[in-house]
Scaffold this motif. Structure first.
Motif, PDB file in Angstrom:
ATOM      1  N   UNK A 193       1.248  -1.638  -0.365  1.00 11.45           N
ATOM      2  CA  UNK A 193       0.267  -0.165  -0.221  1.00 11.45           C
ATOM      3  C   UNK A 193       0.921   1.518   0.115  1.00 11.45           C
ATOM      4  N   UNK A 194      -0.147   2.946  -0.791  1.00 11.93           N
ATOM      5  CA  UNK A 194       0.952   4.038  -0.954  1.00 11.93           C
ATOM      6  C   UNK A 194       1.618   3.978   1.485  1.00 11.93           C
ATOM      7  N   UNK A 195       2.997   4.588   1.094  1.00 16.51           N
ATOM      8  CA  UNK A 195       2.741   5.813   2.611  1.00 16.51           C
ATOM      9  C   UNK A 195       2.957   6.535   2.466  1.00 16.51           C
ATOM     10  N   UNK A 196       2.178   7.203   1.700  1.00 14.29           N
ATOM     11  CA  UNK A 196       1.574   8.639   1.606  1.00 14.29           C
ATOM     12  C   UNK A 196       0.447   8.644   1.629  1.00 14.29           C
ATOM     13  N   UNK A 197       0.205  10.053   1.600  1.00 14.97           N
ATOM     14  CA  UNK A 197      -1.956  10.246   1.588  1.00 14.97           C
ATOM     15  C   UNK A 197      -2.536   9.694   2.664  1.00 14.97           C
ATOM     16  N   UNK A 198      -2.198   8.841   3.692  1.00 15.26           N
ATOM     17  CA  UNK A 198      -2.907   8.987   4.719  1.00 15.26           C
ATOM     18  C   UNK A 198      -3.244   9.873   5.734  1.00 15.26           C
ATOM     19  N   UNK A 199      -4.189  10.410   6.240  1.00 17.14           N
ATOM     20  CA  UNK A 199      -4.402  10.739   7.837  1.00 17.14           C
ATOM     21  C   UNK A 199      -3.819  10.128   9.112  1.00 17.14           C
ATOM     22  N   UNK A 200      -2.454  10.055   8.846  1.00 13.18           N
ATOM     23  CA  UNK A 200      -1.635   9.201   9.715  1.00 13.18           C
ATOM     24  C   UNK A 200      -0.113   9.755  10.186  1.00 13.18           C
ATOM     25  N   UNK A 201      -0.188   9.527  10.898  1.00 16.44           N
ATOM     26  CA  UNK A 201       1.781   9.756  11.076  1.00 16.44           C
ATOM     27  C   UNK A 201       2.656   8.782  11.968  1.00 16.44           C
ATOM     28  N   UNK A 202       3.266   8.070  10.879  1.00 11.54           N
ATOM     29  CA  UNK A 202       4.338   6.683  11.618  1.00 11.54           C
ATOM     30  C   UNK A 202       3.593   5.635  11.768  1.00 11.54           C
ATOM     31  N   UNK A 203       2.495   5.349  10.788  1.00 16.09           N
ATOM     32  CA  UNK A 203       1.529   4.506  11.061  1.00 16.09           C
ATOM     33  C   UNK A 203       2.135   2.999  10.628  1.00 16.09           C
ATOM     34  N   UNK A 204       2.123   2.390  11.770  1.00 19.80           N
ATOM     35  CA  UNK A 204       3.135   1.101  11.214  1.00 19.80           C
ATOM     36  C   UNK A 204       2.440  -0.741  10.458  1.00 19.80           C
TER      37      UNK A 204
END
Length: 321
Positions: free
Chosen positions: A78-89
């Motif tokens: 899955x993409x590593x960018x574009x999520x409403x997230x910060x450092x999600x594993x």
């Protein structure tokens, strides 16, 4: 006529033997038969946060999911960018909670050091007991080992479930390339990557080239057998120039002018290859994390762009990638 047929046959056989000899010469020799396979145990961690707000690099307060837990809709591939997230594993975050679960405890240090990308992980307790997953990376600071499981397994995992890893790969060496250092890598992953020997160098498939100048948090660590360091994506021109907007979790990337032979340092001419292990971040100095896999001080690694150079494809973790 018969004599000509015999001569032609011998000539074909001669060239076939030369080809086979070259192939045998170019096969990567390792010390895998000397490596120790040892059990290490972790458990599914709870999501944690130190502060309610993360302050973004542009000064905006944000409340976002971060490290820990079972992440149901995010896996390698899955993409590593574009999520409403910060450092999600992605998928499952684990650590060893022996000695009061401090991230610096001896048990958790061993858990992080000896676990290698590609290792088999087996659920040892709870409703998903017996299910098998794969180690996909390590996250420094929080000191987590990250494990991929199929979606139907994720639904049965609970925080606190124990997971045993067959740790194998620490000490792996390329016998004909002593200058190239291997870390955090199960031999099965090396086989899947299948580097090619050309002109005394190693051609390694990667999805992206990363300039060392944008590497951030984790730079300067004095060892690379655990943890990660982050690709800063705050410079739009740099992101566009290197095509980093489509970075994916599980991507193999080559960091140019970076030496990971012993710690993480800037060195012109060096090349290091790692795997993207967590999502992008809003926090200054941070971004998608990279766990080290191989490094050459003198540029013996030659990156070859290949969009299939992702753990989801290499280790056959997903049928849809």
């Amino acid at each position: 006529m018969i004599a000509k047929v015999i001569v032609d046959f011998l000539q074909v056989l001669y060239y076939a033997l030369i080809f086979l000899k070259q192939k045998m010469t170019l096969m990567l020799r390792t010390n895998r038969e000397k490596l120790v396979k040892i059990s290490v145990m972790g458990e599914v961690t709870s999501p944690t946060t130190k502060n309610v707000y993360n302050i973004s690099a542009t000064g905006v307060p944000c409340i976002l999911p971060g490290v820990g837990g079972v992440t149901y809709n995010l896996r390698v591939g899955d993409l590593a960018c574009g999520w409403e997230a910060d450092h999600v594993e992605p998928c499952v975050s684990t650590n060893n909670k022996e000695n009061d679960a401090r991230s610096g405890s001896a048990a958790n240090t061993a858990y992080n050091l000896f676990s290698c990308v590609g290792n088999q992980a087996v659920v040892a307790s709870g409703d998903a007991k017996g299910e098998i997953g794969t180690v996909t990376g390590k996250h420094g600071g929080i000191e987590h080992v990250l494990i991929d499981f199929k979606p139907e397994v994720l639904d049965r995992l609970l925080i606190g479930d124990c997971i045993q890893i067959k740790a194998f790969g620490t000490g792996l060496k390329l016998l004909d390339f002593p200058e190239i250092k291997l870390v955090n890598m199960d031999p099965c992953l090396l086989d899947a990557i299948n580097p090619q020997v050309t002109g005394g160098k190693l051609e390694v498939p990667v999805t992206h080239l990363i300039p060392a100048c944008i590497m951030g948090s984790g730079l300067g660590a004095n060892q690379v057998n655990s943890g990660d360091y982050d690709i800063q994506l705050f410079d739009d021109l740099m992101v566009k120039q290197f095509g980093l907007e489509d970075l994916r979790l599980g991507d193999l990337v080559a960091i140019i002018d970076a030496d990971h032979s012993y710690g993480r340092i800037y060195r012109q001419g060096a090349v290091s290859v790692g795997v993207v292990v967590h999502t992008n971040c809003v926090t200054a100095g941070h971004g998608p994390g990279v766990t080290s896999l191989m490094s050459s001080t003198s540029g013996k690694i030659v990156p070859q762009i290949n969009q299939k150079a992702n753990l989801a494809s290499l280790l056959k973790l997903r049928a849809d990638i």
